[in-house]
Design an enzyme around this catalytic site. Structure first.
Site, mmCIF file in Angstrom:
data_model
loop_
_atom_site.group_PDB
_atom_site.id
_atom_site.type_symbol
_atom_site.label_atom_id
_atom_site.label_comp_id
_atom_site.label_asym_id
_atom_site.label_seq_id
_atom_site.Cartn_x
_atom_site.Cartn_y
_atom_site.Cartn_z
ATOM 1 N N TYR A 36 64.393 22.567 -17.342
ATOM 2 C CA TYR A 36 63.888 22.947 -16.015
ATOM 3 C C TYR A 36 63.700 24.472 -15.915
ATOM 4 C CZ TYR A 36 63.611 23.070 -10.869
ATOM 5 O OH TYR A 36 63.210 23.272 -9.568
ATOM 6 N N LYS A 50 60.266 26.616 -15.253
ATOM 7 C CA LYS A 50 60.078 27.489 -14.081
ATOM 8 C C LYS A 50 59.858 28.945 -14.485
ATOM 9 C CE LYS A 50 60.185 24.198 -11.094
ATOM 10 N NZ LYS A 50 58.940 23.856 -10.380
HETATM 11 N N1 LIG Z 1 64.552 21.377 -3.654
HETATM 12 C C1 LIG Z 1 64.964 22.463 -4.282
HETATM 13 O O1 LIG Z 1 66.136 22.867 -4.151
HETATM 14 C C2 LIG Z 1 64.034 23.265 -5.129
HETATM 15 C C3 LIG Z 1 64.454 24.520 -5.572
HETATM 16 C C4 LIG Z 1 63.603 25.276 -6.369
HETATM 17 C C5 LIG Z 1 62.358 24.796 -6.718
HETATM 18 N N2 LIG Z 1 61.973 23.561 -6.290
HETATM 19 C C6 LIG Z 1 60.653 23.092 -6.727
HETATM 20 O O2 LIG Z 1 59.876 22.744 -5.600
HETATM 21 C C7 LIG Z 1 59.027 21.643 -5.919
HETATM 22 C C8 LIG Z 1 59.265 20.504 -4.924
HETATM 23 O O3 LIG Z 1 60.631 20.152 -4.974
HETATM 24 P P1 LIG Z 1 61.270 19.062 -3.990
HETATM 25 O O4 LIG Z 1 62.716 19.319 -3.978
HETATM 26 O O5 LIG Z 1 60.501 19.002 -2.723
HETATM 27 O O6 LIG Z 1 61.026 17.740 -4.868
HETATM 28 P P2 LIG Z 1 61.081 16.187 -4.437
HETATM 29 O O7 LIG Z 1 61.623 15.459 -5.626
HETATM 30 O O8 LIG Z 1 61.750 16.010 -3.133
HETATM 31 O O9 LIG Z 1 59.524 15.857 -4.318
HETATM 32 C C9 LIG Z 1 58.690 16.031 -5.428
HETATM 33 C C10 LIG Z 1 57.465 15.150 -5.279
HETATM 34 O O10 LIG Z 1 56.670 15.321 -6.471
HETATM 35 C C11 LIG Z 1 56.196 14.045 -6.864
HETATM 36 N N3 LIG Z 1 55.891 14.052 -8.294
HETATM 37 C C12 LIG Z 1 56.767 13.973 -9.334
HETATM 38 N N4 LIG Z 1 56.110 13.946 -10.497
HETATM 39 C C13 LIG Z 1 54.781 14.014 -10.197
HETATM 40 C C14 LIG Z 1 53.605 14.025 -10.979
HETATM 41 N N5 LIG Z 1 53.665 13.941 -12.329
HETATM 42 N N6 LIG Z 1 52.411 14.101 -10.370
HETATM 43 C C15 LIG Z 1 52.338 14.177 -9.012
HETATM 44 N N7 LIG Z 1 53.430 14.154 -8.225
HETATM 45 C C16 LIG Z 1 54.635 14.079 -8.807
HETATM 46 C C17 LIG Z 1 57.329 13.102 -6.511
HETATM 47 O O11 LIG Z 1 56.884 11.747 -6.459
HETATM 48 C C18 LIG Z 1 57.803 13.655 -5.181
HETATM 49 O O12 LIG Z 1 57.122 13.084 -4.099
HETATM 50 C C19 LIG Z 1 59.334 21.276 -7.358
HETATM 51 O O13 LIG Z 1 58.423 21.917 -8.230
HETATM 52 C C20 LIG Z 1 60.729 21.822 -7.558
HETATM 53 O O14 LIG Z 1 61.018 22.090 -8.914
HETATM 54 C C21 LIG Z 1 62.778 22.782 -5.504
#
Ligand SMILES: NC(=O)c1ccc[n+]([C@@H]2O[C@H](COP(=O)([O-])OP(=O)(O)OC[C@H]3O[C@@H](n4cnc5c(N)ncnc54)[C@H](O)[C@@H]3O)[C@@H](O)[C@H]2O)c1
Length: 246
Positions: A153, A157
């Site tokens: 991961y 990133k």
């Molecule tokens: N939540 C956190 O704490 C956090 C922190 C830092 C970065 N992020 C980043 O923010 C982004 C969103 O995170 P989140 O927590 O809302 O995630 P989440 O898991 O709640 O939602 C992610 C969505 O992406 C969809 N998805 C997964 N694989 C896919 C693909 N191959 N094609 C299209 N859609 C796909 C999933 O079905 C889901 O609906 C991600 O890139 C994550 O790495 C999240």
């Protein structure tokens, strides 16, 4: 409204940060192309946008696949004529210590988180060049700095930052801004489903100066800022939205 006439693609917009971003951009006037692999969740986001009286379509596509990313952009252009804004949000985790991490854990995370963003840029950017206008926001993470159990991961990133900086250098002359947002811990399904949820939340709270977990809207608001003309002289940047945690 600020984003009237703009067409925005948000990947992974069926849940969490992606959904909050799709709703925010729609509320500011953009026509939104909601992408996800899960149809039920993506369609729910579209319903929420339509109930606000705004326009949206759902396109089911796995962004890690070249042909599906192309289909996503083609469908967006078919529905709304072009693409102005791309938010590369789709992402997953598969946390394991190196000793337990298998090739598939590495490939899956890198393919969705990093290659997925590259694929969508590849197909959306020609439309932006044609328009001499474009805004790309890529979701990095505070984890680009490194975390135990997140070799895959964190690498994806950190890679997003390299992709962002390289594309900002290539595309600036076409009036295309390319930036990254690096959230800290945000309360989403993705985090709630983590096998060590309680432990990571407790630890994050202790070392987050603002003493709270982020909300999806905290991130969506910054993404919104980056796609408005208020941010038109910002490119190649990584904005950390972490409650002060590093
Ligand atoms: N939540 C956190 O704490 C956090 C922190 C830092 C970065 N992020 C980043 O923010 C982004 C969103 O995170 P989140 O927590 O809302 O995630 P989440 O898991 O709640 O939602 C992610 C969505 O992406 C969809 N998805 C997964 N694989 C896919 C693909 N191959 N094609 C299209 N859609 C796909 C999933 O079905 C889901 O609906 C991600 O890139 C994550 O790495 C999240």
């Amino acid at each position: 409204m600020e984003l009237d006439g703009r067409v925005a693609i948000v990947t992974g917009a069926g849940l969490g940060i992606g959904r909050a971003t799709a709703l925010k951009l729609a509320s500011e006037g953009a026509k939104v192309v909601v992408n996800d692999v899960v149809e039920e969740n993506g369609s729910k986001t579209v319903d929420q946008i339509r109930s606000m009286g705004r326009e949206a379509i759902f396109v089911q596509a796995d962004v890690s696949k070249w042909g599906e990313a192309k289909k996503l952009v083609d469908e967006a252009v078919k529905a709304f004529g072009t693409v102005h804004i791309l938010v590369n949000n789709a992402g997953i985790t598969r946390d394991k210590l190196l000793r337990d991490m298998e090739e598939e854990d590495w490939d899956k995370v890198l393919n969705i988180n990093l290659k997925g963003a590259f694929n969508c840029c590849k197909f959306a950017v020609p439309h932006m060049i044609e328009n001499k206008y474009g805004k790309i926001v890529n979701l990095s993470s505070r984890a680009h700095l490194g975390n135990p159990g997140q070799a895959n991961y964190s690498s994806s990133k950190a890679g997003i930052i390299g992709l962002t900086r390289s594309l900002s250098l290539e595309l600036g002359r076409f009036n295309i801004n390319v930036n990254a947002v690096a959230p800290g811990m945000v309360d989403t399904e993705g985090v709630r489903n983590h096998p060590k949820y309680e432990m990571i939340i407790e630890r994050a709270l202790k070392i987050t100066p603002l003493r709270r977990i982020g909300k999806p809207e905290d991130i969506a608001n910054v993404i919104h800022f980056l796609v408005t003309d208020a941010a038109s002289y910002i490119t190649g940047e990584v904005i950390h939205v972490t409650g002060g945690r590093y």
